[in-house]
Design a protein around this motif. Structure first.
Motif, PDB file in Angstrom:
ATOM      1  N   VAL A 102       0.883  -1.170   0.000  1.00 43.88           N
ATOM      2  CA  VAL A 102       0.000   0.000   0.000  1.00 43.88           C
ATOM      3  C   VAL A 102       0.915   1.212   0.000  1.00 43.88           C
ATOM      4  CG1 VAL A 102      -1.705   1.326   1.290  1.00 43.88           C
ATOM      5  CG2 VAL A 102      -1.852  -1.170   1.219  1.00 43.88           C
ATOM      6  N   PHE A 103       0.776   2.058  -1.010  1.00 46.18           N
ATOM      7  CA  PHE A 103       1.711   3.165  -1.155  1.00 46.18           C
ATOM      8  C   PHE A 103       1.273   4.384  -0.367  1.00 46.18           C
ATOM      9  CE2 PHE A 103       2.393   0.704  -5.120  1.00 46.18           C
ATOM     10  CZ  PHE A 103       3.707   0.341  -4.860  1.00 46.18           C
ATOM     11  N   ALA A 104       2.284   5.111   0.122  1.00 47.86           N
ATOM     12  CA  ALA A 104       2.068   6.374   0.814  1.00 47.86           C
ATOM     13  C   ALA A 104       3.065   7.379   0.291  1.00 47.86           C
ATOM     14  CB  ALA A 104       2.221   6.198   2.328  1.00 47.86           C
ATOM     15  N   ASP A 105       2.795   8.658   0.519  1.00 46.08           N
ATOM     16  CA  ASP A 105       3.690   9.700   0.019  1.00 46.08           C
ATOM     17  C   ASP A 105       4.887   9.863   0.954  1.00 46.08           C
ATOM     18  OD1 ASP A 105       4.557  11.566  -1.805  1.00 46.08           O
ATOM     19  OD2 ASP A 105       2.839  12.925  -1.566  1.00 46.08           O
ATOM     20  N   ILE A 106       5.862  10.613   0.468  1.00 49.83           N
ATOM     21  CA  ILE A 106       7.080  10.864   1.228  1.00 49.83           C
ATOM     22  C   ILE A 106       7.092  12.298   1.729  1.00 49.83           C
ATOM     23  CG2 ILE A 106       8.430   9.157  -0.022  1.00 49.83           C
ATOM     24  CD1 ILE A 106       9.638  11.578  -1.621  1.00 49.83           C
ATOM     25  N   GLU A 107       7.962  12.561   2.686  1.00 54.66           N
ATOM     26  CA  GLU A 107       8.241  13.935   3.079  1.00 54.66           C
ATOM     27  C   GLU A 107       9.114  14.569   2.005  1.00 54.66           C
ATOM     28  OE1 GLU A 107       8.286  14.266   7.796  1.00 54.66           O
ATOM     29  OE2 GLU A 107       9.971  13.108   7.014  1.00 54.66           O
ATOM     30  N   PRO A 108       8.888  15.813   1.652  1.00 53.08           N
ATOM     31  CA  PRO A 108       9.633  16.411   0.539  1.00 53.08           C
ATOM     32  C   PRO A 108      11.106  16.661   0.841  1.00 53.08           C
ATOM     33  CG  PRO A 108       8.208  18.041   1.570  1.00 53.08           C
ATOM     34  CD  PRO A 108       7.847  16.714   2.181  1.00 53.08           C
ATOM     35  N   ASP A 109      11.499  16.706   2.106  1.00 53.31           N
ATOM     36  CA  ASP A 109      12.893  17.025   2.426  1.00 53.31           C
ATOM     37  C   ASP A 109      13.765  15.785   2.572  1.00 53.31           C
ATOM     38  OD1 ASP A 109      12.438  19.785   2.420  1.00 53.31           O
ATOM     39  OD2 ASP A 109      11.710  19.745   4.480  1.00 53.31           O
ATOM     40  N   GLY A 110      13.384  14.888   3.456  1.00 51.38           N
ATOM     41  CA  GLY A 110      14.236  13.734   3.725  1.00 51.38           C
ATOM     42  C   GLY A 110      13.941  12.510   2.893  1.00 51.38           C
TER      43      GLY A 110
END
Length: 391
Positions: free
Chosen positions: A108-116
């Motif tokens: 199940v995919f989730a988004d990432i934090e844009p920085d790390g």
């Protein structure tokens, strides 16, 4: 390619100088393998497992034949059942998701934090459904995922944390090594990794003796001992059939030779990263340079690769290639848009931070053998692309 360009080539990765310097100790380890007469799953693998346990602080290290197999076997050892869902980032190497499928689960995919580039805890909370049993943070490039935030979400949703720490040897959170902050983690020793072999190899690291025992059996056709016909089944009661995922002793020999200089290599990588940061600061078109996030002062990062976010990424990569400079694109298509996961029904725009990273990230050469002058050449070539300067 002209002789002039060939002479100036900066490869994306090489370890020829490293092995020239390490050959005497590498040869000693390999000779011991030959003299022992067991070339897979033998004494040298056991020696490496003990050395890695001492380095990472793990109670148990189990050597296997790749980082991907390490993920598959770890998930199985943690009790993943057919159809169980595992929340993984949409921006990562394919193995972070394919390992779930190979273990019998569903990503199940989730988004990432844009920085790390780590899993966004808020996105995990949003996508985890009633069948979700695991969350798999991936520690990418040079930085740990937000383990504090993810642990909080995992507790609230009753999820088991299994770390894809394949790139994260040497990375720590409050002193604890990556991979040891949940049920367990993995290490990859693919040649380009911070600690790289001459081929594929990997390991599971954990503080849980049952998980370690189960992985140890699964990697060897379900055997607990080293006999030919000892197949008692898995002590956790799963009755699972094992696989052949033993580590080669020659790869263990190479890794033992390199392990002694791992911390020196990590320091060298940090020096090279600072040189890049100085050389690329303020260059228009270079949107983002890697850095340790301020809110994670307790994190020790390690520069496995040096990844920048840039405008016109593919044009820049071609520009650098034309000047004999190697690069790698991590990762041009996010996982939720890969054809092998089309059945999950995702569309562009579902995970905007992952998709933005896939369009902009470019890895520059970074390895202990890299001279500082070559870093300067890479920076000059990037400035020439964006500023029209002569490189």
């Amino acid at each position: 390619m002209t002789a002039e360009v060939s002479a100036l080539t900066v490869p994306f990765f090489t370890q020829s100088a490293t092995f020239s310097g390490l050959w005497p100790i590498t040869r000693r380890h390999i000779v011991e393998v030959i003299q022992n007469g067991k070339y897979s799953h033998g004494r040298k693998v056991l020696e490496l497992e003990r050395a890695l346990a001492a380095y990472t602080g793990a109670a148990h290290v189990v050597g296997v034949n790749s980082g991907t197999d390490a993920l598959v076997l770890l998930l199985r050892a943690c009790g993943l059942r057919p159809g169980d869902e595992v929340v993984v980032p949409a921006f990562s190497f394919i193995a972070s998701a394919s390992s779930v499928v190979l273990a019998g689960g569903e990503p199940v995919f989730a988004d990432i934090e844009p920085d790390g580039y780590g899993l966004d805890p808020a996105s995990v909370a949003a996508v985890a459904g009633p069948r979700a049993r695991f969350v798999m943070p991936v520690h990418l490039f040079h930085h740990l995922a937000d383990l504090t935030g993810l642990a909080e979400v995992a507790r609230g949703l009753d999820l088991t944390v299994v770390e894809d720490s394949a790139e994260a040897i040497g990375m720590r959170h409050n002193g604890a090594h990556a991979g040891l902050l949940g049920a367990g983690g993995v290490l990859s020793f693919f040649p380009t990794k911070t600690l790289g072999a001459l081929g594929d190899a990997g390991a599971v690291i954990t503080n849980d003796p049952v998980i370690a025992e189960t992985v140890g059996a699964l990697r060897h056709h379900g055997r607990f001992g080293r006999t030919i016909d000892n197949f008692p089944g898995i002590s956790t009661g799963t009755g699972a059939v094992g696989v052949n995922s033993k580590m080669d002793d020659v790869q263990a020999a190479v890794l033992l030779a390199k392990l002694d200089r791992l911390e020196a290599d990590i320091r060298r990588r940090a020096v090279l990263a600072r040189r890049y940061a100085d050389g690329l600061a303020g260059v228009p078109g270079v949107r983002k340079l890697p850095s340790v996030l301020p809110r994670r002062a307790s994190v020790r990062g390690v520069f496995y690769v040096y990844v920048v976010e840039v405008d016109r990424r593919d044009e820049l990569a071609a520009h650098l290639a034309g000047r004999g400079i190697g690069t790698e694109t991590y990762y041009p298509t996010p996982l939720h848009l890969q054809p092998c996961f089309a059945r999950l029904g995702h569309r562009p725009g579902d995970f905007p931070h992952a998709e933005a990273a896939s369009r902009r990230t470019l890895a520059l050469p970074l390895y202990p053998d890299l001279p500082l002058g070559d870093v300067d050449r890479v920076c000059a070539a990037i400035r020439s692309f964006y500023l029209g300067e002569r490189a």
